[in-house]
Design a protein around this motif. Structure first.
Motif, mmCIF file in Angstrom:
data_model
loop_
_atom_site.group_PDB
_atom_site.id
_atom_site.type_symbol
_atom_site.label_atom_id
_atom_site.label_comp_id
_atom_site.label_asym_id
_atom_site.label_seq_id
_atom_site.Cartn_x
_atom_site.Cartn_y
_atom_site.Cartn_z
ATOM 1 N N GLY A 256 0.967 -18.994 8.051
ATOM 2 C CA GLY A 256 0.300 -20.122 7.408
ATOM 3 C C GLY A 256 -0.469 -19.688 6.179
ATOM 4 N N GLY A 257 -0.965 -20.674 5.425
ATOM 5 C CA GLY A 257 -1.677 -20.391 4.177
ATOM 6 C C GLY A 257 -0.887 -20.942 3.010
ATOM 7 N N ILE A 258 -1.152 -20.409 1.840
ATOM 8 C CA ILE A 258 -0.573 -20.991 0.630
ATOM 9 C C ILE A 258 -0.111 -19.874 -0.309
ATOM 10 N N PHE A 259 1.069 -20.066 -0.900
ATOM 11 C CA PHE A 259 1.563 -19.167 -1.949
ATOM 12 C C PHE A 259 1.619 -19.976 -3.232
ATOM 13 N N LEU A 260 1.105 -19.410 -4.316
ATOM 14 C CA LEU A 260 1.117 -20.145 -5.589
ATOM 15 C C LEU A 260 1.665 -19.273 -6.716
ATOM 16 N N TYR A 261 2.602 -19.831 -7.457
ATOM 17 C CA TYR A 261 2.938 -19.242 -8.761
ATOM 18 C C TYR A 261 2.917 -20.381 -9.776
ATOM 19 N N PRO A 262 1.689 -20.686 -10.270
ATOM 20 C CA PRO A 262 1.562 -21.817 -11.183
ATOM 21 C C PRO A 262 2.072 -21.466 -12.577
ATOM 22 N N ALA A 263 2.188 -22.482 -13.403
ATOM 23 C CA ALA A 263 2.511 -22.233 -14.814
ATOM 24 C C ALA A 263 1.316 -21.503 -15.432
ATOM 25 N N ASN A 264 1.578 -20.656 -16.403
ATOM 26 C CA ASN A 264 0.486 -20.044 -17.173
ATOM 27 C C ASN A 264 0.979 -19.866 -18.600
ATOM 28 N N THR A 265 0.124 -19.308 -19.463
ATOM 29 C CA THR A 265 0.557 -19.275 -20.868
ATOM 30 C C THR A 265 1.765 -18.349 -21.085
ATOM 31 N N HIS A 266 1.926 -17.318 -20.208
ATOM 32 C CA HIS A 266 3.108 -16.453 -20.339
ATOM 33 C C HIS A 266 4.358 -17.158 -19.843
ATOM 34 N N TYR A 267 4.175 -17.945 -18.778
ATOM 35 C CA TYR A 267 5.301 -18.678 -18.194
ATOM 36 C C TYR A 267 4.926 -20.162 -18.163
ATOM 37 N N PRO A 268 5.013 -20.853 -19.315
ATOM 38 C CA PRO A 268 4.539 -22.247 -19.369
ATOM 39 C C PRO A 268 5.294 -23.182 -18.424
ATOM 40 N N GLU A 269 6.509 -22.786 -18.036
ATOM 41 C CA GLU A 269 7.254 -23.618 -17.072
ATOM 42 C C GLU A 269 7.084 -23.089 -15.650
ATOM 43 N N GLY A 270 6.253 -22.057 -15.441
ATOM 44 C CA GLY A 270 6.235 -21.357 -14.164
ATOM 45 C C GLY A 270 7.188 -20.180 -14.282
ATOM 46 N N ARG A 271 7.100 -19.225 -13.328
ATOM 47 C CA ARG A 271 7.968 -18.053 -13.454
ATOM 48 C C ARG A 271 9.217 -18.152 -12.570
ATOM 49 N N LEU A 272 9.062 -18.795 -11.407
ATOM 50 C CA LEU A 272 10.133 -18.719 -10.400
ATOM 51 C C LEU A 272 11.240 -19.718 -10.710
ATOM 52 N N ARG A 273 12.450 -19.371 -10.294
ATOM 53 C CA ARG A 273 13.622 -20.178 -10.633
ATOM 54 C C ARG A 273 13.825 -21.288 -9.607
ATOM 55 N N LEU A 274 14.103 -22.475 -10.118
ATOM 56 C CA LEU A 274 14.224 -23.646 -9.243
ATOM 57 C C LEU A 274 15.382 -23.509 -8.260
ATOM 58 N N LEU A 275 16.575 -23.192 -8.805
ATOM 59 C CA LEU A 275 17.779 -23.356 -7.990
ATOM 60 C C LEU A 275 17.924 -22.323 -6.881
ATOM 61 N N TYR A 276 17.547 -21.066 -7.158
ATOM 62 C CA TYR A 276 17.804 -20.055 -6.132
ATOM 63 C C TYR A 276 16.535 -19.376 -5.636
ATOM 64 N N GLU A 277 15.360 -19.904 -6.008
ATOM 65 C CA GLU A 277 14.118 -19.399 -5.425
ATOM 66 C C GLU A 277 13.322 -20.571 -4.835
ATOM 67 N N ALA A 278 12.867 -21.483 -5.702
ATOM 68 C CA ALA A 278 11.954 -22.536 -5.243
ATOM 69 C C ALA A 278 12.639 -23.527 -4.288
ATOM 70 N N ALA A 279 13.836 -24.029 -4.661
ATOM 71 C CA ALA A 279 14.456 -25.087 -3.843
ATOM 72 C C ALA A 279 14.817 -24.608 -2.426
ATOM 73 N N PRO A 280 15.474 -23.436 -2.278
ATOM 74 C CA PRO A 280 15.782 -23.015 -0.901
ATOM 75 C C PRO A 280 14.529 -22.777 -0.056
ATOM 76 N N LEU A 281 13.487 -22.179 -0.665
ATOM 77 C CA LEU A 281 12.277 -21.925 0.126
ATOM 78 C C LEU A 281 11.555 -23.238 0.432
ATOM 79 N N ALA A 282 11.664 -24.204 -0.481
ATOM 80 C CA ALA A 282 11.056 -25.527 -0.222
ATOM 81 C C ALA A 282 11.751 -26.205 0.964
ATOM 82 N N PHE A 283 13.079 -26.078 1.026
ATOM 83 C CA PHE A 283 13.832 -26.675 2.140
ATOM 84 C C PHE A 283 13.376 -26.048 3.470
ATOM 85 N N ILE A 284 13.281 -24.716 3.472
ATOM 86 C CA ILE A 284 12.854 -24.016 4.694
ATOM 87 C C ILE A 284 11.427 -24.429 5.064
ATOM 88 N N SER A 285 10.569 -24.465 4.030
ATOM 89 C CA SER A 285 9.168 -24.804 4.277
ATOM 90 C C SER A 285 9.046 -26.211 4.886
#
Ligand code: AFP
Length: 336
Positions: A256-285
């Motif tokens: 439990g808890g929270i993992f965050l990789y927010p947007a920042n000035t180096h990665y204005p869109e965020g760093r992690l990739r939607l299709l093969y990082e964020a979306a699969p982990l979101a489905f599992i979560s």
């Protein structure tokens, strides 16, 4: 205590009887990832001895250094998936364009997107790395598969999972019927069920973020973390950050808890990739009762525009993620 004896193949055969017809192909693909997981695990475990740690001198489409193990994992997954005969097109972090199934392999109805070796810069310090995968049904009727097949919203996933190469190797997956985990017993070469129907605690004591970027975070993130540290003063929260998404997510899933990789000035869109990082982990979560958002939008509802699109990712315990979304909302309405 009786030792674990349910192999992943036995579990998948039982699921095949219990679940709808279409799952047969998915089970084939999961068996392919189990095989891939064993081979990559073997290579990762002796990476310090072989030259697997070396960069191979090239950069991937994201401009990141590619190691020999990245290349090995990428080639292996492409080969095993193509020979499963269930896939029409693939997307890998290591390749700018979608990957076609070779002409000598028959094509199936599924699209597989993967990060062959996430966190590979961790290998040189012998820390955890992982493989992430996401599976969709094709929307094109037949033929080689199209870019449109690859750019589907996460909500359309039929299966997602990851393999964590940590102190043990573990395969975690969901087909939309709960989240299950299998630990590799290296002595018998089998993935054995170790965690059935995993649920993320509604709140957790861990937070996980690269605080080195604090100066560049988007509004609301710092306020949330300050409140986390002061509100729960009786039991201060604990920071844990490995810098390999699979490992950081796995801890969040189990503890439990929270993992965050927010947007920042180096990665204005965020760093992690939607299709093969964020979306699969979101489905599992979500399958485990957790929540996954960009801060304002549900990850699974995002419609991808490009293959390697980046997104902010906030994922983990339902209540913790919800709290953070409130801080972001407040910060935005103050700024408006
Ligand atoms: P590599 O695969 O290039 O090592 O990147 C790993 C990763 O994409 C992800 O696994 C981590 O969560 C994230 O990068 C860590 O990024 P920071 O080093 O910027 O914190």
């Amino acid at each position: 205590m009786t030792p674990a004896t349910t192999t992943i193949s036995r579990h998948l055969s039982e699921e095949q009887v219990r679940l709808p017809d279409w799952t047969r192909a998915i089970l084939e693909l999961l068996n392919s990832f189990a095989l891939v997981g064993k081979i990559i695990s073997r290579e990762v475990s002796r990476a310090g001895l072989s030259q697997g740690l070396d960069e191979n001198g090239s950069q991937n489409s994201q401009g990141e250094q590619v190691t020999k193990l990245d290349v090995l994992a990428h080639n292996l997954i492409c080969h095993v998936l193509s020979h499963s005969f269930q896939v029409c097109i693939m997307v890998s972090e290591e390749s700018e364009s979608p990957l076609e199934v070779p002409d000598n392999c028959s094509r199936g109805n599924y699209v597989v997107l993967f990060d062959p070796l996430d966190g590979s810069s961790n290998i040189e310090i012998n820390a955890s790395v992982g493989t992430i995968f996401s599976i969709y049904r094709r929307i094109s009727i037949d033929g080689k598969g199209t870019i449109g097949d690859c750019l589907q919203a996460g909500i359309k996933q039929v299966c997602a999972g990851y393999i964590l190469y940590g102190s043990s190797t573990m395969l975690v997956y969901t087909m939309g019927y709960g989240v299950h985990a299998f630990t590799l017993d290296p002595y018998i070469g089998e993935f054995l069920m170790s965690h059935e129907n995993i649920k993320i605690p509604a709140r957790g004591n861990y937070y996980s973020i690269n605080e080195g970027s604090a100066k560049h975070w988007t509004a609301g993130i710092a306020d949330y973390l300050d409140s986390l540290k002061s509100v729960r003063s009786t039991r201060p929260p604990t920071l844990r950050y490995i810098g390999a998404l699979v490992a950081d997510f796995h801890r969040t899933l189990l503890s439990g808890g929270i993992f965050l990789y927010p947007a920042n000035t180096h990665y204005p869109e965020g760093r992690l990739r939607l299709l093969y990082e964020a979306a699969p982990l979101a489905f599992i979560s979500e399958q485990a009762g957790g929540r996954a958002t960009t801060g304002s939008e549900r990850i699974l509802e995002l419609k991808p525009k490009t293959l390697h699109q980046r997104v902010p990712l906030i994922i983990g315990s339902w209540e913790d993620v919800l709290d953070l979304e409130k801080f972001i909302l407040q910060a935005r309405s103050k700024a408006a």
